[in-house]
Design a protein around this motif. Structure first.
Motif, short mmCIF file in Angstrom:
data_model
loop_
_atom_site.label_atom_id
_atom_site.label_comp_id
_atom_site.label_asym_id
_atom_site.label_seq_id
_atom_site.Cartn_x
_atom_site.Cartn_y
_atom_site.Cartn_z
N PRO A 97 8.63 -26.01 8.53
CA PRO A 97 7.89 -24.75 8.59
C PRO A 97 8.81 -23.54 8.72
O PRO A 97 9.76 -23.54 9.52
CB PRO A 97 7.00 -24.91 9.82
CG PRO A 97 6.82 -26.39 9.96
CD PRO A 97 8.14 -26.99 9.52
N ASN A 98 8.53 -22.53 7.91
CA ASN A 98 9.23 -21.24 7.93
C ASN A 98 10.70 -21.34 7.53
O ASN A 98 11.45 -20.38 7.69
CB ASN A 98 9.14 -20.59 9.32
CG ASN A 98 7.70 -20.36 9.74
OD1 ASN A 98 6.86 -19.97 8.93
ND2 ASN A 98 7.41 -20.62 11.01
N ARG A 99 11.12 -22.49 7.02
CA ARG A 99 12.52 -22.63 6.60
C ARG A 99 12.66 -23.16 5.19
O ARG A 99 13.42 -22.64 4.39
CB ARG A 99 13.29 -23.54 7.58
CG ARG A 99 13.48 -22.95 8.97
CD ARG A 99 14.39 -23.84 9.79
NE ARG A 99 15.71 -23.97 9.18
CZ ARG A 99 16.61 -24.89 9.54
NH1 ARG A 99 16.30 -25.79 10.48
NH2 ARG A 99 17.78 -24.94 8.95
N GLY A 100 11.95 -24.22 4.87
CA GLY A 100 12.08 -24.79 3.54
C GLY A 100 11.79 -26.28 3.55
O GLY A 100 10.82 -26.74 4.14
N PHE A 101 12.70 -27.04 2.93
CA PHE A 101 12.51 -28.48 2.78
C PHE A 101 13.79 -29.20 3.16
O PHE A 101 14.87 -28.85 2.69
CB PHE A 101 12.13 -28.82 1.34
CG PHE A 101 10.86 -28.14 0.87
CD1 PHE A 101 9.64 -28.78 0.95
CD2 PHE A 101 10.91 -26.85 0.35
CE1 PHE A 101 8.48 -28.15 0.52
CE2 PHE A 101 9.76 -26.22 -0.09
CZ PHE A 101 8.54 -26.88 0.01
N ARG A 102 13.65 -30.21 4.00
CA ARG A 102 14.81 -31.01 4.42
C ARG A 102 14.84 -32.31 3.63
O ARG A 102 13.84 -33.01 3.50
CB ARG A 102 14.76 -31.32 5.91
CG ARG A 102 15.93 -32.20 6.38
CD ARG A 102 15.81 -32.58 7.84
NE ARG A 102 16.02 -31.43 8.71
CZ ARG A 102 15.07 -30.90 9.48
NH1 ARG A 102 13.83 -31.41 9.47
NH2 ARG A 102 15.33 -29.86 10.24
N VAL A 103 16.02 -32.63 3.09
CA VAL A 103 16.19 -33.89 2.37
C VAL A 103 16.16 -35.04 3.38
O VAL A 103 16.85 -34.99 4.40
CB VAL A 103 17.52 -33.89 1.59
CG1 VAL A 103 17.71 -35.22 0.85
CG2 VAL A 103 17.55 -32.73 0.60
N ILE A 104 15.35 -36.04 3.08
CA ILE A 104 15.18 -37.16 4.00
C ILE A 104 16.49 -37.93 4.16
O ILE A 104 17.20 -38.18 3.18
CB ILE A 104 14.08 -38.11 3.50
CG1 ILE A 104 12.72 -37.39 3.46
CG2 ILE A 104 13.99 -39.36 4.35
CD1 ILE A 104 12.22 -36.98 4.82
N VAL A 105 16.79 -38.30 5.38
CA VAL A 105 17.96 -39.11 5.67
C VAL A 105 17.57 -40.58 5.57
O VAL A 105 16.66 -41.04 6.27
CB VAL A 105 18.51 -38.80 7.09
CG1 VAL A 105 19.68 -39.72 7.41
CG2 VAL A 105 18.92 -37.34 7.19
N ARG A 106 18.25 -41.31 4.72
CA ARG A 106 17.92 -42.72 4.50
C ARG A 106 19.09 -43.60 4.89
O ARG A 106 20.25 -43.24 4.72
CB ARG A 106 17.59 -42.96 3.02
CG ARG A 106 16.44 -42.12 2.50
CD ARG A 106 16.34 -42.20 0.99
NE ARG A 106 16.21 -43.57 0.52
CZ ARG A 106 17.17 -44.21 -0.14
NH1 ARG A 106 18.31 -43.63 -0.39
NH2 ARG A 106 16.97 -45.44 -0.55
N GLY A 107 18.75 -44.79 5.40
CA GLY A 107 19.78 -45.74 5.79
C GLY A 107 19.66 -47.04 5.02
O GLY A 107 18.81 -47.19 4.13
N THR A 108 20.53 -47.99 5.34
CA THR A 108 20.55 -49.27 4.61
C THR A 108 19.27 -50.07 4.83
O THR A 108 18.86 -50.83 3.95
CB THR A 108 21.75 -50.10 5.06
OG1 THR A 108 21.72 -50.25 6.50
CG2 THR A 108 23.05 -49.43 4.67
N ARG A 109 18.63 -49.90 6.00
CA ARG A 109 17.41 -50.66 6.24
C ARG A 109 16.31 -50.25 5.26
O ARG A 109 15.61 -51.10 4.71
CB ARG A 109 16.93 -50.44 7.68
CG ARG A 109 15.62 -51.16 7.98
CD ARG A 109 15.23 -51.02 9.43
NE ARG A 109 13.94 -51.68 9.69
CZ ARG A 109 13.39 -51.79 10.88
NH1 ARG A 109 14.00 -51.29 11.96
NH2 ARG A 109 12.23 -52.40 11.03
N GLU A 110 16.15 -48.95 5.04
CA GLU A 110 15.14 -48.49 4.10
C GLU A 110 15.44 -48.99 2.69
O GLU A 110 14.54 -49.39 1.94
CB GLU A 110 15.03 -46.97 4.11
CG GLU A 110 13.96 -46.44 3.17
CD GLU A 110 13.87 -44.93 3.18
OE1 GLU A 110 13.17 -44.37 2.31
OE2 GLU A 110 14.50 -44.30 4.04
N LEU A 111 16.71 -48.97 2.33
CA LEU A 111 17.10 -49.43 1.00
C LEU A 111 16.77 -50.91 0.84
O LEU A 111 16.27 -51.35 -0.21
CB LEU A 111 18.60 -49.20 0.79
CG LEU A 111 19.13 -49.44 -0.63
CD1 LEU A 111 18.52 -48.46 -1.60
CD2 LEU A 111 20.65 -49.35 -0.64
#
Length: 295
Positions: free
Chosen positions: A148-162
């Protein structure tokens, strides 16, 4: 931390209860009675076949429309001149979305960083609106989150999600490919060879974004033979997510990894054409095992 434009980009009153409809005044009641009388006379005229009426009690109009029995009038409208701007805007939004997806794959949009729509728009030479719309689509896909009021943050992904993504992809694609290996004739598989060769060329170029696109195209062409559009759509979404880079560095795949990955596509296509189910299963499961490790 928010990027600046010099880099890739910086990135009522409470409702009341139910309202009682206003009651008509005396004059309005008189006009209503007169209107009802006119409607009754109109109905009698229609029964006698008076001109200007049509079956079903609708008044025919010169422009081909029809007015209801309540006395509405239908007017022709002058067509809006020139092309509709919505088409052009949609095209811009699509181009921005493609560019942002490419930036995600290459790591130019860094995990954890916040990017604002105005700053990204300045970089692309467009207004913030199509950028914001494209980012909202990426948020639906799970690539970014709204700050909010800033923009969009790129999601941080790790090996577990992959690894989880690779497991789900295997659950979907392995059974489908085994079934296709048993049922699809060899000549159909031969038609898909250009898709596999395209992945080899893209891998040789070393461009991660180009390879990612050709890789999805190959898998889409193979799965498309099952005739289930919903399955293909879900598999493509999972595939795209699995191509986003992990946190801690740009891209985990080097050129040699891409070339080896692309070579598996040609081998897989040959096994599918030969109907060799055992080889197909080994290749596909091995392919996803490598994806779990991020290689």
């Amino acid at each position: 931390m928010e990027r600046s434009a010099q880099g890739f980009a910086g990135t009522g009153a409470p409702g009341a209860g139910p309202r009682v409809p206003a009651q008509p005044r005396a004059a309005e009641r008189e006009r209503g009675a007169a209107d009802r009388g006119a409607a009754d006379r109109g109905a009698a005229d229609r029964d006698r076949g008076a001109p200007g009426t049509a079956a079903g009690g609708r008044t025919s109009c010169p422009d081909g429309g029809a007015a209801g029995v309540r006395g509405e009038h239908v007017h022709s409208e002058t067509p809006f001149p020139g092309p509709r701007h919505l088409v052009q805007r949609s095209s811009v939004r699509g181009q921005i979305l493609d560019a942002l997806r490419t930036a995600l794959v290459t790591g130019e949009l860094s995990p954890g960083e916040v990017y604002s729509a105005p700053a990204l728009g300045e970089r692309f030479g467009v207004s913030a609106t199509p950028v914001r719309e494209a980012m909202q689509q990426l948020a639906l896909e799970g690539a970014v989150e709204v700050v909010p009021n800033r923009g969009f943050r790129v999601i941080v992904r790790g090996t577990r999600e992959l690894a989880e993504l690779a497991e789900v992809r295997a659950l979907i694609e392995v059974p489908v490919m085994l079934r296709l290996a048993r049922t699809v004739p060899a000549e159909r598989w031969a038609e898909l060879r250009p898709f596999a060769e395209a992945t080899v060329r893209a891998a040789t170029s070393g461009c991660r974004a180009t390879y990612a696109e050709s890789d999805r195209a190959f898998h889409r062409a193979v799965l498309g033979l099952c005739g289930n559009d919903q399955l293909v759509s879900v598999a493509q979404d999972l595939h795209r997510r699995s191509q986003w880079p992990l946190v801690g560095g740009p891209v985990s795949h080097g050129r040699a990894d891409l070339v080896a990955d692309a070579a598996e596509h040609l081998t897989l296509l040959e096994a599918l054409g030969a109907g060799d189910v055992d080889v197909v299963q080994a290749l596909v499961r091995g392919h996803f095992a490598g994806a779990r490790r991020g290689t």
